[in-house]
Design a protein around this motif. Structure first.
Motif, PDB file in Angstrom:
ATOM      1  N   LEU A   8       0.828  -1.203   0.000  1.00 25.64           N
ATOM      2  CA  LEU A   8       0.000   0.000   0.000  1.00 25.64           C
ATOM      3  C   LEU A   8       0.865   1.258   0.000  1.00 25.64           C
ATOM      4  O   LEU A   8       0.611   2.206  -0.761  1.00 25.64           O
ATOM      5  N   ALA A   9       1.923   1.281   0.835  1.00 24.61           N
ATOM      6  CA  ALA A   9       2.797   2.447   0.903  1.00 24.61           C
ATOM      7  C   ALA A   9       3.527   2.665  -0.416  1.00 24.61           C
ATOM      8  O   ALA A   9       3.697   3.801  -0.859  1.00 24.61           O
ATOM      9  N   ALA A  10       3.958   1.574  -1.062  1.00 23.20           N
ATOM     10  CA  ALA A  10       4.660   1.695  -2.347  1.00 23.20           C
ATOM     11  C   ALA A  10       3.740   2.289  -3.417  1.00 23.20           C
ATOM     12  O   ALA A  10       4.201   3.004  -4.313  1.00 23.20           O
ATOM     13  N   ARG A  11       2.447   2.000  -3.350  1.00 23.57           N
ATOM     14  CA  ARG A  11       1.499   2.547  -4.325  1.00 23.57           C
ATOM     15  C   ARG A  11       1.154   4.003  -4.038  1.00 23.57           C
ATOM     16  O   ARG A  11       0.836   4.769  -4.945  1.00 23.57           O
ATOM     17  N   ILE A  12       1.228   4.398  -2.773  1.00 21.27           N
ATOM     18  CA  ILE A  12       0.872   5.770  -2.394  1.00 21.27           C
ATOM     19  C   ILE A  12       2.068   6.709  -2.512  1.00 21.27           C
ATOM     20  O   ILE A  12       1.963   7.809  -3.051  1.00 21.27           O
ATOM     21  N   PHE A  13       3.237   6.276  -2.012  1.00 22.02           N
ATOM     22  CA  PHE A  13       4.403   7.154  -1.909  1.00 22.02           C
ATOM     23  C   PHE A  13       5.253   7.057  -3.183  1.00 22.02           C
ATOM     24  O   PHE A  13       6.273   6.374  -3.222  1.00 22.02           O
ATOM     25  N   VAL A  14       4.831   7.753  -4.203  1.00 20.77           N
ATOM     26  CA  VAL A  14       5.546   7.686  -5.483  1.00 20.77           C
ATOM     27  C   VAL A  14       6.625   8.762  -5.586  1.00 20.77           C
ATOM     28  O   VAL A  14       7.504   8.684  -6.443  1.00 20.77           O
ATOM     29  N   LYS A  15       6.585   9.783  -4.724  1.00 21.64           N
ATOM     30  CA  LYS A  15       7.612  10.817  -4.675  1.00 21.64           C
ATOM     31  C   LYS A  15       8.201  10.868  -3.265  1.00 21.64           C
ATOM     32  O   LYS A  15       7.516  10.568  -2.291  1.00 21.64           O
ATOM     33  N   ASN A  16       9.491  11.267  -3.190  1.00 22.75           N
ATOM     34  CA  ASN A  16      10.189  11.305  -1.891  1.00 22.75           C
ATOM     35  C   ASN A  16       9.992   9.991  -1.141  1.00 22.75           C
ATOM     36  O   ASN A  16       9.647   9.970   0.051  1.00 22.75           O
ATOM     37  N   THR A  17      10.208   8.905  -1.854  1.00 19.73           N
ATOM     38  CA  THR A  17       9.865   7.581  -1.330  1.00 19.73           C
ATOM     39  C   THR A  17      10.619   7.249  -0.051  1.00 19.73           C
ATOM     40  O   THR A  17      10.049   6.711   0.906  1.00 19.73           O
TER      41      THR A  17
ATOM     42  N   PHE B  87      11.917   9.246   2.249  1.00 17.78           N
ATOM     43  CA  PHE B  87      11.412  10.025   3.374  1.00 17.78           C
ATOM     44  C   PHE B  87      10.062   9.506   3.850  1.00 17.78           C
ATOM     45  O   PHE B  87       9.841   9.303   5.054  1.00 17.78           O
ATOM     46  N   LEU B  88       9.128   9.281   2.914  1.00 17.65           N
ATOM     47  CA  LEU B  88       7.778   8.872   3.293  1.00 17.65           C
ATOM     48  C   LEU B  88       7.745   7.454   3.852  1.00 17.65           C
ATOM     49  O   LEU B  88       6.959   7.158   4.762  1.00 17.65           O
ATOM     50  N   MET B  89       8.580   6.566   3.328  1.00 18.51           N
ATOM     51  CA  MET B  89       8.665   5.213   3.891  1.00 18.51           C
ATOM     52  C   MET B  89       9.174   5.277   5.334  1.00 18.51           C
ATOM     53  O   MET B  89       8.652   4.597   6.228  1.00 18.51           O
ATOM     54  N   ASN B  90      10.198   6.090   5.561  1.00 19.11           N
ATOM     55  CA  ASN B  90      10.712   6.238   6.923  1.00 19.11           C
ATOM     56  C   ASN B  90       9.698   6.918   7.831  1.00 19.11           C
ATOM     57  O   ASN B  90       9.589   6.576   9.012  1.00 19.11           O
ATOM     58  N   LEU B  91       8.920   7.875   7.275  1.00 19.47           N
ATOM     59  CA  LEU B  91       7.888   8.533   8.067  1.00 19.47           C
ATOM     60  C   LEU B  91       6.806   7.538   8.483  1.00 19.47           C
ATOM     61  O   LEU B  91       6.353   7.542   9.640  1.00 19.47           O
ATOM     62  N   ALA B  92       6.403   6.682   7.550  1.00 17.95           N
ATOM     63  CA  ALA B  92       5.404   5.667   7.885  1.00 17.95           C
ATOM     64  C   ALA B  92       5.928   4.741   8.979  1.00 17.95           C
ATOM     65  O   ALA B  92       5.221   4.433   9.945  1.00 17.95           O
TER      66      ALA B  92
ATOM     67  N   ILE C 130      16.887   1.117   8.288  1.00 19.25           N
ATOM     68  CA  ILE C 130      17.282   0.086   7.312  1.00 19.25           C
ATOM     69  C   ILE C 130      16.068  -0.506   6.604  1.00 19.25           C
ATOM     70  O   ILE C 130      16.006  -0.537   5.362  1.00 19.25           O
ATOM     71  N   TYR C 131      15.082  -0.979   7.350  1.00 23.47           N
ATOM     72  CA  TYR C 131      13.929  -1.632   6.711  1.00 23.47           C
ATOM     73  C   TYR C 131      13.183  -0.688   5.765  1.00 23.47           C
ATOM     74  O   TYR C 131      12.974  -1.029   4.592  1.00 23.47           O
ATOM     75  N   PRO C 132      12.742   0.504   6.222  1.00 21.14           N
ATOM     76  CA  PRO C 132      12.006   1.373   5.286  1.00 21.14           C
ATOM     77  C   PRO C 132      12.858   1.826   4.102  1.00 21.14           C
ATOM     78  O   PRO C 132      12.322   2.028   3.001  1.00 21.14           O
ATOM     79  N   THR C 133      14.165   1.992   4.304  1.00 15.87           N
ATOM     80  CA  THR C 133      15.018   2.422   3.192  1.00 15.87           C
ATOM     81  C   THR C 133      15.167   1.305   2.164  1.00 15.87           C
ATOM     82  O   THR C 133      15.210   1.564   0.955  1.00 15.87           O
ATOM     83  N   VAL C 134      15.224   0.063   2.618  1.00 18.53           N
ATOM     84  CA  VAL C 134      15.243  -1.066   1.676  1.00 18.53           C
ATOM     85  C   VAL C 134      13.925  -1.136   0.912  1.00 18.53           C
ATOM     86  O   VAL C 134      13.906  -1.415  -0.292  1.00 18.53           O
ATOM     87  N   MET C 135      12.799  -0.862   1.589  1.00 23.28           N
ATOM     88  CA  MET C 135      11.517  -0.842   0.890  1.00 23.28           C
ATOM     89  C   MET C 135      11.493   0.250  -0.188  1.00 23.28           C
ATOM     90  O   MET C 135      10.970   0.044  -1.292  1.00 23.28           O
TER      91      MET C 135
END
Length: 408
Positions: free
Chosen positions: A117-126, A128-133, A314-319
């Protein structure tokens, strides 16, 4: 309005995930006392947890394609709540292990569903937004150990019995039902359709792609280190340094405070400096902190908490790296990577529990206290070594990508 519902699912999902994952730190010593478990049995239970997570990873992406990400997310939340009830009524080690296994199926489903779901939503600044989530995971992880330790001491109405770890798990896991509300109300994004042949080719390419396997090694070693700290730190401090459950839980919460702030503050930097370089530097700092804490002894215990700064992103940055390198079929890439990571987590938990027990038996002649401390130090040394392995694997990945002219 739909964006609010989507963000509520992702952020709320990670809040619940952090609670469910990290209340076990203070609870494990109480479970061990109630059921007379040794460290080897604890390692086995945690390994089977990872196996449940692995089982969920193997079918969640397929389930999301068949019934949709909405139904999959709701099923994950409901499974976690049911797992909490089962833990609460477990009456022995086997029942407890089976209940944990079921709960981790829900955890695994939720993690894959949230990642997709996050990969489909966060298409820009991925990055940052993955780490924020994932910041919300850390946010709930800060309060989880202290809240769990406090809740276990609550007195039940009309009696002198304490709530204990059973009641605590029931209450905490019932919170998993709250994100079901925005999941029902929101309109979740759908991945562009791929024909069946392309989907098979995608998996085949991943199997033959050295980069995919290096990413698996980076994520696996990093996650083993991250999750093992949450599982073993409170136990280590109580048994090696005779800390009280409250003090040990406080240090675990300090670890998650560093962990959470790192995801919030360092997350934006990963997009600027590159994902691989960021992971390399951060995992190195975490490994050094963990190993240095062991050599420093009780006076260096704060280094255990500081290890959270490096291991957190590490985990969100790998995502984010997966979403950028595999823009078509990101769900497939996530499933491939996280499933293999699950296998590594099973082996990692078995290794830690077995190492603690093996070293303890090896040095049994030095006395029960000394052998126990040596065993715990060996197990925690393994946790630090996993962070350093993450660094080494990422170094290889960095130069391999650079040689191919790819920069992530």
């Amino acid at each position: 309005m739909n964006e609010i519902w989507l963000l509520s699912i992702v952020f709320g999902g990670f809040l619940v995930f952090g609670l469910s994952e990290n209340v076990k730190g203070p609870a494990i010593p109480r479970m061990q006392l109630d059921f007379g478990l040794n460290e080897g049995q604890l390692g086995l239970m945690l390994a089977l947890n990872s196996l449940g997570y692995l089982v969920a990873c193997s079918f969640t992406s397929f389930l999301a394609d068949r019934v949709g990400i909405k139904a999959t997310s709701i099923a994950a939340f409901v499974s976690m709540a049911a797992g909490g009830v089962l833990i609460g009524i477990s009456n022995g080690f086997q029942a407890l292990t089976a209940s944990y296994f079921f709960m981790y199926i829900g955890n695994g489903m939720l993690e894959i569903a949230l990642a997709i779901l996050a990969a489909r939503i966060f298409v820009k600044n991925t990055g940052f937004l993955m780490n924020l989530a994932h910041f919300f995971y850390g946010l709930s992880s800060i309060v989880a150990p202290i809240a769990a330790a406090s809740m276990m001491g609550w007195r039940l109405p009309g009696g002198d019995a304490a709530l204990g770890w059973r009641g605590m798990y029931v209450i905490v896991l019932m919170l998993s039902l709250l994100p079901v509300i925005p999941a029902l109300l929101g309109r979740l994004p759908v991945e562009p359709a791929h024909d069946e042949a392309e989907e098979r080719i995608s998996y085949s390419k991943l199997m033959r792609d050295p980069v995919a396997w290096l990413i698996v090694l980076v994520l696996t070693s990093g996650v083993i280190s991250e999750l093992s700290i949450g599982s073993w730190l409170a136990n280590f401090l109580e048994k090696a340094y005779d800390w009280s459950p409250t003090d040990a839980s406080g240090m675990l919460s300090a670890f998650f405070l560093c962990f959470t702030l790192a995801r919030l503050l360092i997350g934006p930097l990963t997009d600027r400096f590159g994902y691989t370089l960021s992971i390399m530097v951060l995992s190195l700092s975490s490994g050094i902190c963990s190993i240095a804490a062991l050599f420093a002894g009780e006076s260096g215990a704060m280094l255990f908490a500081l290890a959270g700064v490096g291991i957190a992103p590490i985990y969100p940055t790998v995502m984010a790296l997966l979403a950028k390198r595999y823009p078509r079929g990101t769900g497939t890439a996530i499933t491939f990577t996280v499933t293999l990571m699950g296998i590594g987590s099973v082996l990692g938990n078995l290794a830690i529990g077995g190492l603690i027990e093996g070293v303890r038996n090896l040095y049994a002649g030095r006395g029960e206290r000394a052998s126990q401390v040596l065993g715990l130090q060996a197990g925690y040394g393994f946790i630090g070594a996993m962070a350093l392995l993450c660094t080494a694997a990422c170094l290889v990945l960095y130069f391999y990508l650079r040689k191919r002219g790819e920069r992530y």
